[in-house]
Design a protein around this motif. Sequence first.
Motif, short mmCIF file in Angstrom:
data_model
loop_
_atom_site.label_atom_id
_atom_site.label_comp_id
_atom_site.label_asym_id
_atom_site.label_seq_id
_atom_site.Cartn_x
_atom_site.Cartn_y
_atom_site.Cartn_z
N ASN A 15 54.65 -43.87 82.92
CA ASN A 15 55.12 -44.28 84.24
C ASN A 15 56.37 -43.54 84.69
O ASN A 15 56.46 -43.14 85.87
N GLY A 94 52.29 -50.59 79.56
CA GLY A 94 50.91 -51.06 79.52
C GLY A 94 50.79 -52.56 79.64
O GLY A 94 51.74 -53.30 79.38
N PRO A 129 51.54 -54.20 86.46
CA PRO A 129 50.32 -53.65 87.05
C PRO A 129 49.45 -54.65 87.80
O PRO A 129 48.51 -54.25 88.49
N TYR A 152 50.42 -49.60 88.20
CA TYR A 152 51.19 -48.67 87.37
C TYR A 152 51.18 -47.27 87.97
O TYR A 152 50.10 -46.70 88.23
N ASN A 155 48.79 -44.52 86.74
CA ASN A 155 47.37 -44.58 87.07
C ASN A 155 47.05 -44.05 88.46
O ASN A 155 45.86 -44.02 88.84
N SER A 249 46.30 -39.48 81.17
CA SER A 249 45.55 -39.78 82.39
C SER A 249 44.55 -38.67 82.70
O SER A 249 43.45 -38.94 83.18
N SER A 265 45.15 -48.84 76.72
CA SER A 265 44.38 -47.79 77.40
C SER A 265 43.15 -48.37 78.11
O SER A 265 42.69 -47.81 79.11
N ASP A 268 43.92 -49.16 81.71
CA ASP A 268 44.05 -47.97 82.55
C ASP A 268 42.70 -47.32 82.80
O ASP A 268 42.35 -46.98 83.92
N CYS A 338 43.15 -54.84 87.42
CA CYS A 338 43.27 -53.51 88.03
C CYS A 338 43.20 -53.53 89.55
O CYS A 338 43.10 -52.47 90.18
N GLU A 341 45.44 -51.12 91.53
CA GLU A 341 45.45 -49.69 91.17
C GLU A 341 44.68 -48.88 92.22
O GLU A 341 43.51 -48.58 92.07
#
Length: 361
Positions: A15, A94, A129, A152, A155, A249, A265, A268, A338, A341
């Motif tokens: 990040n 995370g 996130p 995040y 991402n 990423s 992970s 993400d 998520c 995101e």
Amino acid sequence: MKVVWNADNGRYADNPRALHEAWTARGGDGVDHLWLASSRQAATFPPGVATVPIGTPQAVAALEAADVLVSNTHIQLDRWRKRPGAVYLQTWHGTPLKRIHRDAAFQPPDDVMAELDDDIARWDLLVTPSAEGTRLLRAAFAYRGRVLETGYPRNDVLSAPDRAARRARVRAELGLAEGTTAVLYAPTYRDDEAAPGVDAPLGLDVGALARRLGDDAVVLLRLHHYMGHQSRPAGGGRVQDVGAYPDISDLYLAADVLVTDYSSSMFDFAVTGKPILVFAYDLAHYRDRLRGFTLDLEAEAPGPVLLDQEALTAALLDLPAVAAAQAGRYARFVQRFCALEDGRASERVLEALWAEGLPPG
């Protein structure tokens, strides 16, 4: 204005890296950016990025002179003192699947925990996130300060307009031919194996897996940076050690499926919509004695939880059917963890910093 950056105790990553790149892309004068760099990672920082060796008096002086501090982990340097009026932005690294800090079964010595708590007390803003991430991180750290529930920044590239072009570029760099299935294996560390000198064999025979998957598949091995001492198979051919690749990423974009265990992970990678398999060969030990989980892994993970290599291999050989069978739980996982995101998390975090009265340039 002086901004000091830290990622993973001296790396250019995660990040903070995403925020730094978004900030400097805006241009502007009057802002000095300085990164804490470990001796092992100093050469990996891009040209023109100013660094100071972490763990030195110069690093402590930089922290104490900073107007803004950005870190993705605790800053543990001689109990340094934050300057009055400085803003400490903690991004963390995370969504916690494994229990962390005082929630974890495995606890460091009391003096270390006290030092970590001292660092938490300095935080002014915590990036999270998702709403669920906010709940988990607040509980783990007993944090009562302000939260930026933004998604995040690391991402953002997974939803960026150029993600297809980036995928093609990274796959070309890795030598992945068209039609090759890239299996990214990214396990987390085990607290009882992370100390240098501890024999820590891989829980997965990646060579045998690659042979079973055949010529149209490549296994990309990405070990946790705490596990630099962990034994690795010989690279080349259908197994590639991508531990030194700068940005995970990019590997998420290049991969076609993620195999992980208890790593964040999975939160993400779920942004990509591609299949996730959970290889939990030591599930009972990790869950019941080492760390514990923040959710019911077997019921709530975005993919099947597989306890042995044969089951993992079978799932990879039948991946379209496995992914279709898991579509419902995958969608629920994405909605829960998520939903924010969308590729604009860095923008939201920086706008929040400007709202603190800091100059944007």
